[in-house]
Design a protein around this motif. Structure first.
Motif: not given
Ligand SMILES: Nc1ncnc2c1ncn2[C@@H]1O[C@H](COP(=O)(O)OP(=O)(O)OP(=O)(O)O)[C@@H](O)[C@H]1O
Length: 263
Positions: A169, A200, A202, A220-221
């Motif tokens: 994380d 978050t 991104h 992106s996950e």
């Molecule tokens: N401020 C931050 N600093 C570092 N890592 C962060 C921060 N905010 C979120 N993350 C990382 O992003 C993860 C959450 O991703 P989220 O699904 O909200 O974003 P996303 O941009 O939609 O990414 P994804 O496409 O991978 O789902 C958290 O588990 C953490 O690992």
């Protein structure tokens, strides 16, 4: 007497030359830092206001002159607040003595280790946030996570992001050819225009790229999209070859090959 005239001649010539040279370097460096950020709009706006002021001055448009003079201090303070990240970049750059440094080579194998890890993580449907430090130190960000100081290898990056440990994380910070820290917390971008679908991870990547000169690689996950963020902009869903090319280009400014570099 001769030596005295010689010195004064040197002083008369060298001093103004040095003056002009230093000013030119500062203006050039400031412009090149600003040119890739939103602050370029600031420069355009300032030039327009200066032109209006010059016209008002020559035509003696007293009301306009009065208004501009009244507004000037407020505008300067407002701009300093709005463009605080860009100003910080400039002053950090000057503070670190980068004005006269030449670009150094990047280490292609470091980039390959990261790209291999990202490919593996993408197949495993994991997300990742990887920060490449450039000239601006990121110690304050590394301090929010866990210190690693390990060699930059595909295996290490893959294991940081592939297991549900505390380290997956947050962000990994790379500097000096090492993985300096993992699980780091980044500042979130406050970008109203950012695509609503970007979460978050991104936003954090873009926040880092806006507040420092770091290059951020985001996997992106959810979608497996690979993006790069640097100089206040995010480039979403890039091909691996484009990322490789960009990273090699951007990191040639990096001190990452200098062993003495700190975070
Ligand atoms: N401020 C931050 N600093 C570092 N890592 C962060 C921060 N905010 C979120 N993350 C990382 O992003 C993860 C959450 O991703 P989220 O699904 O909200 O974003 P996303 O941009 O939609 O990414 P994804 O496409 O991978 O789902 C958290 O588990 C953490 O690992």
């Amino acid at each position: 007497m001769n030596w005295f005239t010689d010195i004064s001649v040197i002083r008369e010539i060298i001093r103004p030359l040095l003056d002009i040279l230093l000013l030119a370097v500062i203006i050039y460096k400031t412009y090149s830092i600003l040119e890739e950020t939103r602050a370029i709009q600031l420069i355009k706006g300032a030039v327009i206001i200066l032109l209006i002021y010059a016209v008002a001055y020559f035509l003696q448009l007293n009301t306009m002159l009065w208004i501009l003079q009244m507004l000037a201090p407020g505008i300067v303070i407002g701009l300093a607040i709005v463009f605080q990240p860009e100003l910080r970049k400039i002053f950090t750059s000057i503070g670190q003595g980068d004005l006269f440094t030449l670009q150094s080579r990047s280490k292609p194998f470091l980039v390959e280790s990261v790209l291999n890890a990202v490919e593996i993580l993408s197949k495993m449907k994991r997300g990742a946030l990887i920060i490449f430090s450039r000239k601006v130190g990121l110690k304050h960000i590394a301090d929010t996570g866990t210190k690693i100081n390990g060699d930059l290898t595909t295996n290490l990056i893959t294991s940081i992001f592939s297991h549900d440990t505390a380290l997956h994380d947050g962000a990994v910070i790379i500097a000096g050819g090492k993985i300096v820290a993992a699980g780091c917390f980044l500042p979130l971008a406050n970008e109203p225009d950012l695509q609503k679908s970007l979460g978050t991870r991104h936003r954090a990547g873009l926040g880092m790229a806006s507040e420092s000169d770091a290059v951020v690689l985001i996997l992106s996950e959810e979608t497996g999209a690979k993006s790069l963020a640097y100089d206040g902009t995010i480039y979403y869903d890039l091909e691996t070859d484009d990322i490789r090319r960009e990273l090699k280009k951007l990191l040639q400014f990096s001190d990452e090959i200098k062993e003495e570099q700190t975070v």
